[in-house]
Design a protein around this motif. Structure first.
Motif, PDB file in Angstrom:
ATOM      1  N   LEU A 195      -1.800  -7.620  22.332  1.00  0.00           N
ATOM      2  CA  LEU A 195      -2.183  -6.966  21.082  1.00  0.00           C
ATOM      3  C   LEU A 195      -3.447  -6.145  21.254  1.00  0.00           C
ATOM      4  CD1 LEU A 195      -1.801  -9.949  18.566  1.00  0.00           C
ATOM      5  CD2 LEU A 195      -0.194  -8.055  18.905  1.00  0.00           C
ATOM      6  N   THR A 196      -3.595  -5.155  20.394  1.00  0.00           N
ATOM      7  CA  THR A 196      -4.863  -4.453  20.260  1.00  0.00           C
ATOM      8  C   THR A 196      -5.620  -5.090  19.090  1.00  0.00           C
ATOM      9  OG1 THR A 196      -4.057  -2.834  18.666  1.00  0.00           O
ATOM     10  CG2 THR A 196      -3.798  -2.273  21.018  1.00  0.00           C
ATOM     11  N   SER A 197      -6.876  -4.730  18.958  1.00  0.00           N
ATOM     12  CA  SER A 197      -7.656  -5.263  17.842  1.00  0.00           C
ATOM     13  C   SER A 197      -7.054  -4.832  16.504  1.00  0.00           C
ATOM     14  CB  SER A 197      -9.111  -4.815  17.937  1.00  0.00           C
ATOM     15  OG  SER A 197      -9.207  -3.406  17.932  1.00  0.00           O
ATOM     16  N   GLY A 198      -6.585  -3.603  16.424  1.00  0.00           N
ATOM     17  CA  GLY A 198      -5.965  -3.117  15.187  1.00  0.00           C
ATOM     18  C   GLY A 198      -4.684  -3.859  14.857  1.00  0.00           C
ATOM     19  N   GLN A 199      -3.885  -4.133  15.884  1.00  0.00           N
ATOM     20  CA  GLN A 199      -2.651  -4.874  15.658  1.00  0.00           C
ATOM     21  C   GLN A 199      -2.946  -6.307  15.221  1.00  0.00           C
ATOM     22  OE1 GLN A 199      -0.938  -4.158  19.527  1.00  0.00           O
ATOM     23  NE2 GLN A 199       0.472  -2.619  18.699  1.00  0.00           N
ATOM     24  N   PHE A 200      -3.968  -6.911  15.824  1.00  0.00           N
ATOM     25  CA  PHE A 200      -4.361  -8.262  15.418  1.00  0.00           C
ATOM     26  C   PHE A 200      -4.751  -8.266  13.942  1.00  0.00           C
ATOM     27  CE2 PHE A 200      -7.680 -11.409  14.637  1.00  0.00           C
ATOM     28  CZ  PHE A 200      -7.036 -12.582  15.020  1.00  0.00           C
ATOM     29  N   SER A 201      -5.578  -7.310  13.534  1.00  0.00           N
ATOM     30  CA  SER A 201      -6.012  -7.243  12.136  1.00  0.00           C
ATOM     31  C   SER A 201      -4.824  -7.035  11.208  1.00  0.00           C
ATOM     32  CB  SER A 201      -7.025  -6.109  11.946  1.00  0.00           C
ATOM     33  OG  SER A 201      -8.201  -6.388  12.653  1.00  0.00           O
ATOM     34  N   LEU A 202      -3.903  -6.191  11.605  1.00  0.00           N
ATOM     35  CA  LEU A 202      -2.731  -5.927  10.779  1.00  0.00           C
ATOM     36  C   LEU A 202      -1.857  -7.177  10.669  1.00  0.00           C
ATOM     37  CD1 LEU A 202      -0.881  -4.189   9.131  1.00  0.00           C
ATOM     38  CD2 LEU A 202      -0.181  -3.004  11.206  1.00  0.00           C
ATOM     39  N   GLY A 215       1.320  -1.421  -0.161  1.00  0.00           N
ATOM     40  CA  GLY A 215       0.136  -1.010  -0.906  1.00  0.00           C
ATOM     41  C   GLY A 215      -0.988  -2.024  -0.810  1.00  0.00           C
ATOM     42  N   GLN A 216      -0.656  -3.297  -0.911  1.00  0.00           N
ATOM     43  CA  GLN A 216      -1.674  -4.348  -0.811  1.00  0.00           C
ATOM     44  C   GLN A 216      -2.344  -4.345   0.559  1.00  0.00           C
ATOM     45  OE1 GLN A 216       1.021  -7.551  -1.822  1.00  0.00           O
ATOM     46  NE2 GLN A 216       0.041  -7.849  -3.829  1.00  0.00           N
ATOM     47  N   VAL A 217      -1.542  -4.213   1.602  1.00  0.00           N
ATOM     48  CA  VAL A 217      -2.095  -4.216   2.963  1.00  0.00           C
ATOM     49  C   VAL A 217      -2.903  -2.949   3.215  1.00  0.00           C
ATOM     50  CG1 VAL A 217      -1.504  -4.251   5.428  1.00  0.00           C
ATOM     51  CG2 VAL A 217      -0.290  -5.742   3.815  1.00  0.00           C
ATOM     52  N   ALA A 218      -2.406  -1.822   2.744  1.00  0.00           N
ATOM     53  CA  ALA A 218      -3.142  -0.566   2.922  1.00  0.00           C
ATOM     54  C   ALA A 218      -4.519  -0.655   2.265  1.00  0.00           C
ATOM     55  CB  ALA A 218      -2.338   0.601   2.349  1.00  0.00           C
ATOM     56  N   ARG A 219      -4.577  -1.216   1.065  1.00  0.00           N
ATOM     57  CA  ARG A 219      -5.873  -1.373   0.385  1.00  0.00           C
ATOM     58  C   ARG A 219      -6.799  -2.312   1.156  1.00  0.00           C
ATOM     59  NH1 ARG A 219      -2.502  -0.900  -3.855  1.00  0.00           N
ATOM     60  NH2 ARG A 219      -2.194  -3.131  -4.180  1.00  0.00           N
ATOM     61  N   THR A 262      -0.569   6.049   7.521  1.00  0.00           N
ATOM     62  CA  THR A 262      -1.179   5.471   8.719  1.00  0.00           C
ATOM     63  C   THR A 262      -0.702   4.046   8.917  1.00  0.00           C
ATOM     64  OG1 THR A 262      -3.108   6.890   8.430  1.00  0.00           O
ATOM     65  CG2 THR A 262      -3.384   4.967   9.859  1.00  0.00           C
ATOM     66  N   LEU A 263      -0.619   3.285   7.822  1.00  0.00           N
ATOM     67  CA  LEU A 263      -0.127   1.918   7.909  1.00  0.00           C
ATOM     68  C   LEU A 263       1.301   1.904   8.454  1.00  0.00           C
ATOM     69  CD1 LEU A 263      -0.253  -1.121   7.450  1.00  0.00           C
ATOM     70  CD2 LEU A 263       0.319  -0.698   5.040  1.00  0.00           C
ATOM     71  N   ALA A 264       2.152   2.769   7.934  1.00  0.00           N
ATOM     72  CA  ALA A 264       3.550   2.832   8.399  1.00  0.00           C
ATOM     73  C   ALA A 264       3.602   3.133   9.897  1.00  0.00           C
ATOM     74  CB  ALA A 264       4.325   3.874   7.608  1.00  0.00           C
ATOM     75  N   ALA A 265       2.761   4.054  10.360  1.00  0.00           N
ATOM     76  CA  ALA A 265       2.730   4.396  11.784  1.00  0.00           C
ATOM     77  C   ALA A 265       2.267   3.206  12.625  1.00  0.00           C
ATOM     78  CB  ALA A 265       1.822   5.600  12.022  1.00  0.00           C
ATOM     79  N   ARG A 288       4.335 -14.628  14.118  1.00  0.00           N
ATOM     80  CA  ARG A 288       3.488 -15.817  13.897  1.00  0.00           C
ATOM     81  C   ARG A 288       3.074 -16.431  15.234  1.00  0.00           C
ATOM     82  NH1 ARG A 288       6.979 -16.153   9.556  1.00  0.00           N
ATOM     83  NH2 ARG A 288       8.426 -17.572  10.557  1.00  0.00           N
ATOM     84  N   ASP A 289       3.999 -16.423  16.205  1.00  0.00           N
ATOM     85  CA  ASP A 289       3.699 -16.985  17.527  1.00  0.00           C
ATOM     86  C   ASP A 289       2.622 -16.181  18.255  1.00  0.00           C
ATOM     87  OD1 ASP A 289       5.644 -18.911  17.048  1.00  0.00           O
ATOM     88  OD2 ASP A 289       7.149 -17.951  18.340  1.00  0.00           O
ATOM     89  N   VAL A 290       2.736 -14.847  18.238  1.00  0.00           N
ATOM     90  CA  VAL A 290       1.746 -14.023  18.931  1.00  0.00           C
ATOM     91  C   VAL A 290       0.399 -14.107  18.223  1.00  0.00           C
ATOM     92  CG1 VAL A 290       2.158 -11.758  17.824  1.00  0.00           C
ATOM     93  CG2 VAL A 290       1.433 -11.859  20.213  1.00  0.00           C
ATOM     94  N   LEU A 291       0.430 -14.202  16.912  1.00  0.00           N
ATOM     95  CA  LEU A 291      -0.818 -14.349  16.154  1.00  0.00           C
ATOM     96  C   LEU A 291      -1.487 -15.685  16.491  1.00  0.00           C
ATOM     97  CD1 LEU A 291      -2.553 -12.840  14.109  1.00  0.00           C
ATOM     98  CD2 LEU A 291      -1.261 -13.962  12.299  1.00  0.00           C
TER      99      LEU A 291
END
Length: 148
Positions: free
Chosen positions: A44-51, A64-68, A76-79, A111-114
């Protein structure tokens, strides 16, 4: 029309030394690089971990909730979701009550990778907080929240 005036070099130095935006951007890039290196063994990247972490909820959130939460636009979220979907970590589906909504859910693989990445994040986070010395990590977080 007058030609544009040159900006004095002293102004450049002042902006370099005092610009909050510059310093926050530099710190963010540096922190992201540290976490990217640390999380690489988890794939994972740091951004992927946060997402992925933002999706770790009792009820799957909407786009919308995650984007906020992540202060990112929906495009950007979709990408950012696409590679996680391809890896089988995230599922995007229509909302139950409103089929136009997009709901984001972690798969079991997600969930496993997280779960594998959390101990890496904890150790890296502890190291970084230690670098702050006398500065208070809680105060820094509060100040950053105030700016966001």
């Amino acid at each position: 029309m007058n030609p544009p005036a040159d900006v004095p070099f002293t102004t450049t130095l002042f902006v370099r030394d005092s610009c909050l935006c510059l310093h926050v951007q530099r710190a963010a890039r540096s922190l992201a690089r540290r976490f990217d290196v640390a999380l690489r063994p988890a794939g994972l990247t740091s951004g992927q971990f946060s997402l992925l972490m933002s999706l770790n909820r009792p009820q799957p959130p909407t786009m919308g909730q995650v984007a906020r939460l992540l202060a990112m636009d929906r495009t950007t979220l979709a990408a950012n979701l696409k590679p996680l979907e391809r890896q089988g970590f995230v599922e995007v589906r229509a909302g139950e009550s409103d089929k136009r909504q997009r709901v984001l859910a972690l798969t079991q693989s997600g969930r496993d990778v997280l779960a594998a990445a959390v101990p890496i994040w904890l150790a890296t986070h502890q190291t970084i907080e230690g670098l702050l010395g006398e500065a208070s990590p809680d105060r820094l977080r509060a100040d950053l929240v105030a700016l966001s």
